[in-house]
Design an enzyme around this catalytic site. Sequence first.
Site, mmCIF file in Angstrom:
data_model
loop_
_atom_site.group_PDB
_atom_site.id
_atom_site.type_symbol
_atom_site.label_atom_id
_atom_site.label_comp_id
_atom_site.label_asym_id
_atom_site.label_seq_id
_atom_site.Cartn_x
_atom_site.Cartn_y
_atom_site.Cartn_z
ATOM 1 N N GLY A 1 57.657 36.329 46.412
ATOM 2 C CA GLY A 1 57.307 36.848 45.089
ATOM 3 C C GLY A 1 57.999 38.168 44.818
ATOM 4 N N ARG B 1 59.527 40.318 40.650
ATOM 5 C CA ARG B 1 58.947 41.072 39.541
ATOM 6 C C ARG B 1 57.717 41.821 40.025
ATOM 7 N NH1 ARG B 1 55.896 36.690 35.554
ATOM 8 N NH2 ARG B 1 54.388 35.929 37.093
ATOM 9 N N ASN C 1 54.016 38.914 49.768
ATOM 10 C CA ASN C 1 53.573 39.535 48.533
ATOM 11 C C ASN C 1 53.119 38.531 47.482
ATOM 12 O OD1 ASN C 1 53.647 41.653 46.239
ATOM 13 N ND2 ASN C 1 55.130 40.120 45.587
ATOM 14 N N TYR D 1 39.993 34.821 44.527
ATOM 15 C CA TYR D 1 41.084 35.714 44.923
ATOM 16 C C TYR D 1 40.582 36.753 45.929
ATOM 17 C CZ TYR D 1 44.530 39.504 44.315
ATOM 18 O OH TYR D 1 45.460 40.504 44.510
ATOM 19 N N ALA E 1 38.007 36.566 47.898
ATOM 20 C CA ALA E 1 37.686 35.895 49.152
ATOM 21 C C ALA E 1 38.955 35.583 49.946
ATOM 22 C CB ALA E 1 36.905 34.616 48.870
ATOM 23 N N ALA E 2 39.996 35.144 49.251
ATOM 24 C CA ALA E 2 41.267 34.841 49.926
ATOM 25 C C ALA E 2 41.877 36.098 50.522
ATOM 26 C CB ALA E 2 42.233 34.190 48.947
ATOM 27 N N LYS E 3 41.828 37.204 49.790
ATOM 28 C CA LYS E 3 42.394 38.453 50.295
ATOM 29 C C LYS E 3 41.591 38.990 51.478
ATOM 30 C CE LYS E 3 45.981 39.144 47.579
ATOM 31 N NZ LYS E 3 47.354 39.148 48.117
#
Length: 263
Positions: A16, A19, A88, A154, A156-158
């Site tokens: 990623g 940008r 990222n 999001y 929870a994933a992080k």
Amino acid sequence: MALSIDLTGRVAVVTGGTRGVGAGITTALLAAGAQVIACARRPPERSLEADGRTALFRQLDLRDPEAVTAFFRRVRREHGRLDLLVNNAGGTPYRLLADSRPQQAARIVELNLLAPLTASLAAYEVMAAQPSGGTIIMIGSVSATRPSPGTAAYGAAKAGLDNLARSMAVEWAPKIRVNTLTLGMVRTELSSLHYGDESGVAAVGRTVPLGRLATPAEAGEACAFLASDLSSYVSGAALLLHGGGERPAFLEAAQPATNPPPH
């Protein structure tokens, strides 16, 4: 002796990296002397350059494990080595859980947790085979450590990503260092989608102790530090880049006489 960050001769992959925060990371690594391969599903709108170096772009869907493995083998074949992976790529739209379909939540977890795991395993295959080992940096979020209404999957994933990084740091030591750069709010070209117009961005910035949002360049500089020899004994750590965090809500409700507002 002056301290400096020198990544000359090192090969870095930034997922990623075309940008927003990713572009800031790519540019900072280029400025430090690294050769950078930025991968994403879509090509960048502009060339990413610094100090006469230009990042290479490779199209990649990180949710395709076979494509990811092939990509990292290509990096080794074409560049001879891999010194740094910055995981990222990620993100999420704002959507309350009650308004989400299970498939939507699953895709958020897939992009923000499973895709970095897949990329890290593929990078490990390259790094573990070279004498110098390598470094992996996860781009985390303060959403992992606090309630995240509207971005619960999001967050929870992080949270899982941070734990994953710590486990990798133990399992893959001493050849491979693994750390997390935990970001607060960063001002990017997409900030208006989350915070509104300029007045909205400024108002949100005032909730941060340092009085503003971070810039992608500042995230890039922190990554360059974690990738460099200056952090050679840093592994399994989470570096907070959040401007001091968030002012506790209860302080705003306290009596002004005992709690003067921030300037």
